[in-house]
Design an enzyme around this catalytic site. Structure first.
Site, PDB file in Angstrom:
ATOM      1  CB  SER A 143      -2.198   6.547   2.908  1.00  0.00           C
ATOM      2  OG  SER A 143      -1.893   7.507   1.935  1.00  0.00           O
ATOM      3  CG  ASP A 297       2.508   6.061   2.791  1.00  0.00           C
ATOM      4  OD1 ASP A 297       1.952   7.160   2.616  1.00  0.00           O
ATOM      5  OD2 ASP A 297       2.304   5.078   2.064  1.00  0.00           O
TER       6      ASP A 297
END
Length: 569
Positions: A143, A297
């Site tokens: 992330s 992402d």
């Protein structure tokens, strides 16, 4: 097993030559070797995330291999045969190589693998699970963590992240695996490379979910600045916006190329203003109506819009969610699709404003624990209800249910569509937010995140939670606390009536205090980072737009007093 025994194991087979050499090089660095081996990197309830390197507390070939072997064993036990999985990866360093290792382990266990040919955003992975009718999906990502991190998230056959009861069963199977049990012998015939067909289908679904108008004349006067902050969404967002009719799009060139080192930012997190500085500068240069940045992402988005003084201001995740939920509910109402069988999803630490907005439209608002997997699970839990959309304070939003995770691609489209239509009607996203506050009350929120690294950091976090649990505050900013929700015991205590009731959600290490005036403080340790987080929400009625800025400042001052009072700085 003590640290030294773990280290000794990693200095000999089955570990390969490269891993043994990496481990040997750390032996003279007591701090590094301790942090790399003092615990096993946990496969949590959604996957795993950590610093890359050699060791049991690091992301590497063996820790990922162990989790993948355990997951393979579980899939084979549960589904017997004809099992397939899909794997995606983001822009992080080593993501491509780690994705290949994961694919090799699955294929070695006679599991069919669909592997993306290049980096893709997380929401497309969620979509691809259902597209290929897979039993499971994996995305290699950490992330918005710093560059030294990587990890992977696990998705189930409905496209959502794993939740009970599968998560605990998978964890149990993984914990039974020894590193010598991992089968790395790839069966190349079972690995199929995928790309454009899935992209095209995802883009079509995104357009159907996120578009508010097919009239391109409405969109020709809107100016957009976009940055992927060196991440994966550059592969889809420009295409989606272009197909939707947005032609005045400016991309931040310095951040356009995917790069796992994130060279232009301290942190690739759109929750932080610094990550959007280049985009805001370009926004001023181009006189943009809206500035959008997404994380590595491609599942979170940060948004800046023009305020009443024509200045670009960043909205927080709660504000973005409030506007988008209101706009989606309004769209469903205009299309005569609201009949009492609809719901939106949010979380226990997000703004209470969402419940008020939903109630205004006769729509149910369901709350889940922190983490978007719980919002996706709501769709599974309520199959007879229509899901409109959902979001959380940490800059995640999902439109409809074709993806079962937060989706910055479709949410970016929805935000741009909203900005265009509002501008066409002599309004703006900022003015829309004010309208919402005038109708339902002005809410202000702030997140305080304290980082506590290593063994001592973990102990500090535990002590802080224990202190708040055992000696809770009586007041917050001179307001009496009327309820305490302890999600570790699933008990909500009403202090006014001296009653207790069960919390009908899974247990979690979360505490929430609510005052007589509706102020709320929640605290929880992060499940993916060495942090403890405090979520503060305050509100008041807003009778007159003339006092908007002053009232907002008063609430912000109140938040600062609470931070000081609770000593969470």
């Amino acid at each position: 097993m003590d640290i030294q025994k773990k280290i000794n194991k990693w200095l000999s087979p089955p570990f390969d030559k490269s891993t043994i050499e990496q481990t040997s090089l750390m032996l003279d660095n007591d701090k590094e070797i301790e942090d790399s081996f003092y615990k096993d990197l946990e496969f949590g309830t959604g996957g795993m995330r950590g610093i890359m390197g050699s060791g049991t507390n690091r992301i590497n070939k063996y820790t990922l291999g162990k989790s993948t072997q355990g997951l393979s064993n579980f899939l084979i036990t549960k589904f017997k045969s004809k099992i397939s999985v899909v794997i995606a990866y983001d822009c992080r360093n080593n993501s491509r190589e780690l994705a290949q290792i994961v694919a090799d382990v699955f294929s070695a266990n006679n599991i069919k693998v669909y592997l993306f040919s290049d980096l893709r955003p997380t929401p497309e992975l969620s979509f691809a699970v259902k597209y290929f009718n897979c039993k499971c999906g994996i995305v290699l990502t950490a992330s918005h963590n710093p560059p030294e991190y990587n990890g992977y998230k696990v998705y189930w056959e409905d496209g959502g992240q794993i939740v009970p009861p599968e998560d605990s069963k998978i964890i149990k199977e993984i914990n039974r695996i020894d590193y010598s049990d991992i089968n790395f012998e790839s069966n190349k015939s079972l690995i199929q490379i995928i790309d454009k067909k899935v992209d095209e289908s995802f883009i079509l679904e995104s357009l159907q979910a996120g578009q508010l108008s097919s009239d391109n004349t409405i969109k020709k006067n809107i100016t957009i600045v976009f940055t992927s902050i060196h991440g994966t969404s550059i592969t889809l967002i420009p295409k989606v916006l272009n197909k939707a009719g947005f032609n005045n799009l400016h991309i931040v060139k310095e951040q356009e190329v995917p790069d796992g080192n994130f060279p232009t930012v301290f942190s690739p997190n759109p929750e932080e203003k610094e990550a959007l500085n280049l985009a805001l500068t370009l926004g001023d240069k181009t006189n943009a109506d809206i500035v959008i940045g997404t994380d590595p992402d491609g599942d979170r988005l940060g948004i800046a819009v023009r305020d009443n003084n024509n200045k670009l201001v960043l909205l927080n995740g709660n504000e973005v969610m409030a506007v988008l939920i209101d706009i989606l509910c309004s769209k469903w109402k205009d299309e005569n699709k609201l009949n009492g069988n609809q719901f939106v999803g949010s979380t226990i630490v997000s703004t209470p404003l969402i419940d008020k907005i939903a109630m205004n439209y006769g729509v149910d608002c369901k709350l889940g624990l922190t983490g978007f997997k719980w919002i996706a699970k709501m769709i599974r839990d309520y199959p007879k209800l229509n899901f409109i959309g959902g979001g959380e304070e940490s800059f995640g939003f999902m439109v409809g249910d074709f993806v079962r995770d937060k989706d910055a691609i479709t949410s970016t489209l929805l935000a741009c569509e909203s900005a265009a239509i509002l501008k066409y009607n002599k309004s703006s996203i900022y003015k829309k937010l004010i309208e919402i506050h005038l109708e339902h009350g002005l809410y202000r929120e702030k997140l305080i995140s304290l980082t506590k690294k290593g063994i001592n950091g973990s102990k500090e976090i535990s002590k802080m939670m224990n202190d708040f649990r055992c000696t809770p505050p009586i007041t917050i900013d001179e307001e009496k606390i009327i309820s305490i929700e302890d999600y570790s015991t699933s008990i909500s205590t009403n202090l006014m009536h001296k009653t207790k009731k069960d919390i009908n959600l899974p247990k979690s290490n979360v505490l929430i205090y609510v005052t007589e005036k509706g102020s709320k403080v929640a605290l929880r340790p992060s499940g993916t980072e060495p942090k403890i987080k405090f979520y503060i929400s305050v509100n008041t009625s807003l009778g007159n737009i003339d006092y908007y800025d002053k009232t907002k400042q008063n609430l912000d001052d109140k938040i600062e007093r609470i931070i000081k009072e609770l000593n969470i700085i």
